[in-house]
Each structure stands twice: as structure tokens, then as C-alpha cells.
Design a protein around this motif. Structure first.
Motif, PDB file in Angstrom:
ATOM      1  N   VAL A  23      64.728 -40.444  28.374  1.00 50.79           N
ATOM      2  CA  VAL A  23      64.663 -39.033  28.756  1.00 50.79           C
ATOM      3  C   VAL A  23      63.311 -38.498  28.310  1.00 50.79           C
ATOM      4  CG1 VAL A  23      65.698 -36.740  28.509  1.00 50.79           C
ATOM      5  CG2 VAL A  23      67.161 -38.781  28.467  1.00 50.79           C
ATOM      6  N   LEU A  24      62.548 -37.983  29.246  1.00 50.55           N
ATOM      7  CA  LEU A  24      61.263 -37.351  28.952  1.00 50.55           C
ATOM      8  C   LEU A  24      61.471 -35.845  28.937  1.00 50.55           C
ATOM      9  CD1 LEU A  24      58.130 -37.612  28.598  1.00 50.55           C
ATOM     10  CD2 LEU A  24      57.982 -37.347  31.092  1.00 50.55           C
ATOM     11  N   VAL A  25      61.131 -35.209  27.825  1.00 49.99           N
ATOM     12  CA  VAL A  25      61.331 -33.761  27.660  1.00 49.99           C
ATOM     13  C   VAL A  25      59.965 -33.087  27.608  1.00 49.99           C
ATOM     14  CG1 VAL A  25      62.295 -31.961  26.191  1.00 49.99           C
ATOM     15  CG2 VAL A  25      63.497 -34.150  26.420  1.00 49.99           C
ATOM     16  N   LEU A  26      59.761 -32.119  28.475  1.00 46.10           N
ATOM     17  CA  LEU A  26      58.470 -31.430  28.576  1.00 46.10           C
ATOM     18  C   LEU A  26      58.644 -29.949  28.243  1.00 46.10           C
ATOM     19  CD1 LEU A  26      57.146 -33.047  31.871  1.00 46.10           C
ATOM     20  CD2 LEU A  26      56.696 -33.753  29.520  1.00 46.10           C
ATOM     21  N   HIS A  27      57.871 -29.498  27.266  1.00 47.72           N
ATOM     22  CA  HIS A  27      58.018 -28.120  26.797  1.00 47.72           C
ATOM     23  C   HIS A  27      57.239 -27.125  27.662  1.00 47.72           C
ATOM     24  CE1 HIS A  27      53.971 -27.641  25.030  1.00 47.72           C
ATOM     25  NE2 HIS A  27      54.067 -28.863  24.550  1.00 47.72           N
ATOM     26  N   GLY A  28      57.580 -25.862  27.458  1.00 42.28           N
ATOM     27  CA  GLY A  28      56.899 -24.772  28.132  1.00 42.28           C
ATOM     28  C   GLY A  28      55.957 -24.044  27.200  1.00 42.28           C
ATOM     29  N   GLY A  29      55.714 -22.773  27.497  1.00 42.29           N
ATOM     30  CA  GLY A  29      54.757 -21.995  26.724  1.00 42.29           C
ATOM     31  C   GLY A  29      55.115 -21.833  25.265  1.00 42.29           C
ATOM     32  N   ALA A  30      56.393 -21.921  24.931  1.00 47.06           N
ATOM     33  CA  ALA A  30      56.825 -21.776  23.541  1.00 47.06           C
ATOM     34  C   ALA A  30      56.479 -22.985  22.688  1.00 47.06           C
ATOM     35  CB  ALA A  30      58.317 -21.507  23.481  1.00 47.06           C
ATOM     36  N   GLY A  31      56.019 -24.065  23.311  1.00 47.11           N
ATOM     37  CA  GLY A  31      55.620 -25.242  22.554  1.00 47.11           C
ATOM     38  C   GLY A  31      56.779 -26.167  22.250  1.00 47.11           C
ATOM     39  N   PRO A  32      56.525 -27.218  21.469  1.00 43.53           N
ATOM     40  CA  PRO A  32      57.557 -28.239  21.225  1.00 43.53           C
ATOM     41  C   PRO A  32      58.811 -27.703  20.554  1.00 43.53           C
ATOM     42  CG  PRO A  32      55.625 -28.562  19.804  1.00 43.53           C
ATOM     43  CD  PRO A  32      55.234 -27.563  20.833  1.00 43.53           C
ATOM     44  N   ARG A  33      58.696 -26.641  19.743  1.00 40.96           N
ATOM     45  CA  ARG A  33      59.903 -26.103  19.116  1.00 40.96           C
ATOM     46  C   ARG A  33      60.880 -25.558  20.146  1.00 40.96           C
ATOM     47  NH1 ARG A  33      57.792 -22.003  14.653  1.00 40.96           N
ATOM     48  NH2 ARG A  33      56.462 -21.448  16.427  1.00 40.96           N
ATOM     49  N   GLY A  34      60.352 -25.119  21.272  1.00 39.30           N
ATOM     50  CA  GLY A  34      61.204 -24.538  22.306  1.00 39.30           C
ATOM     51  C   GLY A  34      62.128 -25.526  22.984  1.00 39.30           C
ATOM     52  N   VAL A  35      61.838 -26.829  22.877  1.00 40.85           N
ATOM     53  CA  VAL A  35      62.695 -27.828  23.518  1.00 40.85           C
ATOM     54  C   VAL A  35      63.438 -28.690  22.499  1.00 40.85           C
ATOM     55  CG1 VAL A  35      61.425 -27.912  25.695  1.00 40.85           C
ATOM     56  CG2 VAL A  35      60.724 -29.404  23.796  1.00 40.85           C
ATOM     57  N   GLU A  36      63.378 -28.323  21.222  1.00 43.04           N
ATOM     58  CA  GLU A  36      64.104 -29.094  20.206  1.00 43.04           C
ATOM     59  C   GLU A  36      65.598 -29.228  20.521  1.00 43.04           C
ATOM     60  OE1 GLU A  36      63.194 -27.308  16.467  1.00 43.04           O
ATOM     61  OE2 GLU A  36      61.247 -28.323  16.284  1.00 43.04           O
ATOM     62  N   PRO A  37      66.265 -28.170  21.045  1.00 42.67           N
ATOM     63  CA  PRO A  37      67.692 -28.359  21.377  1.00 42.67           C
ATOM     64  C   PRO A  37      67.918 -29.436  22.438  1.00 42.67           C
ATOM     65  CG  PRO A  37      67.161 -26.017  21.266  1.00 42.67           C
ATOM     66  CD  PRO A  37      65.854 -26.758  21.226  1.00 42.67           C
ATOM     67  N   ILE A  38      66.983 -29.590  23.361  1.00 44.77           N
ATOM     68  CA  ILE A  38      67.122 -30.621  24.396  1.00 44.77           C
ATOM     69  C   ILE A  38      66.960 -32.003  23.778  1.00 44.77           C
ATOM     70  CG2 ILE A  38      66.219 -31.478  26.589  1.00 44.77           C
ATOM     71  CD1 ILE A  38      65.193 -28.625  27.138  1.00 44.77           C
ATOM     72  N   VAL A  39      65.949 -32.163  22.938  1.00 46.14           N
ATOM     73  CA  VAL A  39      65.740 -33.437  22.250  1.00 46.14           C
ATOM     74  C   VAL A  39      66.982 -33.802  21.444  1.00 46.14           C
ATOM     75  CG1 VAL A  39      64.366 -34.634  20.504  1.00 46.14           C
ATOM     76  CG2 VAL A  39      63.234 -33.149  22.176  1.00 46.14           C
ATOM     77  N   GLU A  40      67.507 -32.853  20.698  1.00 49.88           N
ATOM     78  CA  GLU A  40      68.682 -33.109  19.853  1.00 49.88           C
ATOM     79  C   GLU A  40      69.913 -33.438  20.690  1.00 49.88           C
ATOM     80  OE1 GLU A  40      68.930 -29.543  17.593  1.00 49.88           O
ATOM     81  OE2 GLU A  40      67.167 -30.008  16.353  1.00 49.88           O
ATOM     82  N   HIS A  41      70.013 -32.854  21.872  1.00 50.63           N
ATOM     83  CA  HIS A  41      71.170 -33.105  22.730  1.00 50.63           C
ATOM     84  C   HIS A  41      71.194 -34.546  23.229  1.00 50.63           C
ATOM     85  CE1 HIS A  41      74.387 -32.158  25.580  1.00 50.63           C
ATOM     86  NE2 HIS A  41      73.689 -32.787  26.513  1.00 50.63           N
ATOM     87  N   PHE A  42      70.040 -35.076  23.584  1.00 49.55           N
ATOM     88  CA  PHE A  42      69.991 -36.400  24.202  1.00 49.55           C
ATOM     89  C   PHE A  42      69.790 -37.542  23.205  1.00 49.55           C
ATOM     90  CE2 PHE A  42      69.087 -33.851  28.003  1.00 49.55           C
ATOM     91  CZ  PHE A  42      69.931 -34.465  28.910  1.00 49.55           C
TER      92      PHE A  42
END
Length: 230
Positions: A23-42
Motif C-alpha cells: 500500500v502506497l500512502v501519499l500525503h496532502g498539504g498537511a504533510g506526513p502526519r495527516g496520513v498517519e491514520p491511513i498508515v496505521e490502518h493498513f
């Protein structure tokens, strides 16, 4: 770990989890912290790769690395170097733009499914991108991060060619939108989804521009159903 795809270009990369799928997770303007829930989910059941776009979170961005296409090609090279196939890409906001450009350019057919959460990128008539301004005294996005976004995205923060290109993308796509998104409203998302050959569009009630943060249960239920994990 750090990627070094070119001399002078270092890209921080979270590489976590384990499993048969990448799974490749790509963040938005909020930076890597903004997608931490996605990383943790997968991470409990898949290998998750989550790069930090150069220019975010204090990372250097060479002047020559200045387009969404640079990011898209670099991340496709990452998937090739890792010999990754059947890749699920989950991308938020600006990351959705990068993911869409990856799907358009994925001649190696490494990406099998795409999830875009309140993505930007296409130029949709009547819906100019409006970057949010925090209320007076409230914390806002890091100015350096926003400068990086503008360097990649250009003054219009959109690509007028992207919608037409998306018709060539044959993989299944799921576009999830917060009902109350003030950056790119659901009408923008509907047009975005309609441009793909095989896309489904879902609206999450009570969420804004980051539904995976503001309504995680509903958002991840949609993602899991789409990816066959329900």
C-alpha cells in the motif's frame, strides 16, 4: 529510511508493516502526519510505503524538482525498484493529484486500485481551488509546506489536462469526499470521479477535507469494502 533517486534528492520514507500486498500512502498539504491514520490502518496486514514529498516537514526540495510529474515518476520508480505489484494507492488531497498522475503513467501496471480522499489536481469549471485560511490566532498549515505545494502545483493549483487523461486509467478507483469540504466541494469530486473509466464516488457526512481524520470509521469502512477487506 531515505530514498535517494537522484544525487541531491533525499526522500524520507516510512516502510512499515508486512504482508502480500503493498500500500502506497501519499500525503496532502498537511504533510506526513495527516496520513498517519491511513498508515496505521493498513500496517497490520500489508507493507505500507509512505514517502514525505520533498519540501514538506523541513525536507529539502531541489529547484529542479518542481512538478507533480516529478513526484509521480519518482514514486513509480520506487514501486519498480521494490518489485511491487498489485499496489493499492491511498492518497489525500494533493497526494490524490500525484496518485492520479501515477495512474495515468503506470505503463508497468503496478497499481491495481486507487483511493483518492478529497483530491485536488484537475481543473473543474466553476470550482477553483480555495486553500483554507485558519481563523485569526488559530494554528494553520506550515508556510514552508504550503510553499512546496505551490511550487509543485503552479499558480492555478490545477492541471487543465488531467481530466482528459484520466479516461485512460482502467483500474478501479474509489473517490471519497467529505460532505463539508470547503477546499474542493463534493461537486468537484463528482466531476473528478466521472473522468475515470471505472470509478465510484462516495460522500462522508459530517466530514470536511480529511474524512479519514474527521470520520475515520465511515471512511475506512468504505475503503475496506472497496479493497475486499470488509
Amino acid at each position: 529510511m531515505n530514498l535517494r533517486p537522484h544525487p541531491g534528492l533525499d526522500i524520507p520514507l516510512v516502510d512499515t508493516g508486512a504482508g502480500d500486498r503493498t500500500v502506497l500512502v501519499l500525503h496532502g498539504g498537511a504533510g506526513p502526519r495527516g496520513v498517519e491514520p491511513i498508515v496505521e490502518h493498513f500496517a497490520p496486514h500489508a507493507r505500507v510505503l509512505a514517502p514525505t514529498h520533498p519540501g514538506w516537514a523541513g525536507t529539502p526540495r531541489p529547484d529542479w524538482f518542481a512538478g507533480v510529474d516529478d513526484l509521480a515518476v519518482t514514486y513509480l520508480d520506487l514501486l519498480e525498484d521494490e518489485e511491487a505489484h498489485d499496489v493499492l494507492v491511498v492518497a489525500s488531497s494533493f497526494g490524490g493529484w500525484v496518485a492520479s498522475e501515477m495512474a495515468v503513467r503506470d505503463r508497468g501496471a503496478r497499481i491495481s486500485r486507487l483511493v483518492v480522499l478529497d483530491g485536488i489536481g484537475p481543473d473543474v469549471e466553476g470550482h477553483a481551488i480555495s486553500l483554507p485560511q485558519p481563523p485569526p490566532g488559530a494554528p494553520g498549515p506550515d508556510p514552508a509546506d504550503m510553499a512546496a505545494l505551490r511550487a509543485y502545483a503552479g499558480p492555478r493549483i490545477a492541471d487543465p489536462k488531467l481530466l482528459r487523461r484520466l479516461a485512460r486509467v482502467r483500474i478501479p478507483a474509489l473517490l471519497i469526499w467529505g460532505e463539508d469540504d470547503v477546499v474542493v466541494p463534493p461537486e468537484f469530486g463528482k466531476a473528478y470521479a466521472a473522468a475515470f473509466a471505472d470509478a465510484r464516488f462516495e460522500v462522508v457526512a459530517g466530514a470536511g477535507h480529511v474524512p479519514h481524520v474527521q470520520a475515520p470509521a465511515e471512511t475506512f469502512a468504505l475503503i475496506d469494502e472497496f479493497t475486499g477487506r470488509a
